[in-house]
Design a protein around this motif. Sequence first.
Motif, PDB file in Angstrom:
ATOM      1  N   ALA A 185      -0.038   6.354  -2.817  1.00 36.21           N
ATOM      2  CA  ALA A 185      -0.316   5.035  -2.249  1.00 36.21           C
ATOM      3  C   ALA A 185      -1.039   4.179  -3.278  1.00 36.21           C
ATOM      4  N   ALA A 231      -6.906   5.043  -0.714  1.00 39.69           N
ATOM      5  CA  ALA A 231      -5.515   5.479  -0.885  1.00 39.69           C
ATOM      6  C   ALA A 231      -5.416   6.988  -1.128  1.00 39.69           C
ATOM      7  N   PHE A 272       0.819  -1.214   0.000  1.00 41.26           N
ATOM      8  CA  PHE A 272       0.000   0.000   0.000  1.00 41.26           C
ATOM      9  C   PHE A 272       0.854   1.268   0.000  1.00 41.26           C
TER      10      PHE A 272
END
Length: 208
Positions: free
Chosen positions: A51, A159, A42
């Motif tokens: 990310a 993200a 991640f």
Amino acid sequence: MRRSDRGAFILGGVGLVVILGGVQVVAWLDDAPAPPAPESEFCPDRPNGAARPDTGYREAAEPYRGDGPHPVYFDLRHVEFGRVDIPDGWKAGSDGAQPRPRLIACVYRDDTTPPQEIRTRLYSSYVHAPDLPVDTRKAQKVPLLKAGYVIGLYEAKTATPVGRIQVPGADRCPMHYRPDSGTSIFQEPDTRKLHAALRPYVERSVGA
């Protein structure tokens, strides 16, 4: 149409259906979603990077919205220490346990902080315990190096970047020394200042 021609026509039609069905199956297989990437991938390799949005957090995490506290998971792959001390109410579960994370904290050592030696400490069996006697004949003298940390905060589910905080190193020496980390050890993040910097992101209310 002769009977033999009619049979050939029927067989040809069946073959065509089978072929078309095979094409349809192949198309369905091609359209199948790719499995999620490991959650360990991640965090970006460098601070301020993007990310990865296609990890398991996409399904396993909770959205970063509503009232706090918002559980946060610390990714420590890019630093030399293995744990961070935060309040229990802020901690996300691991391996699918509750509470599911809403924030991921990607931790990096700040390259702008010169790693100068501060002092040395004795570690017995790779543990520094200032309140216990140390056998100096068996203990290892380890230099403590100055360090600061950059922590990128991302919504776990999407993200999306949420914030970025900087935390100085702690004055106290780390309790544990890993022999595979080299002949020196870096300061760990100052716990009190980490909590102060992280609190606005974890405890605030976030609109939908």
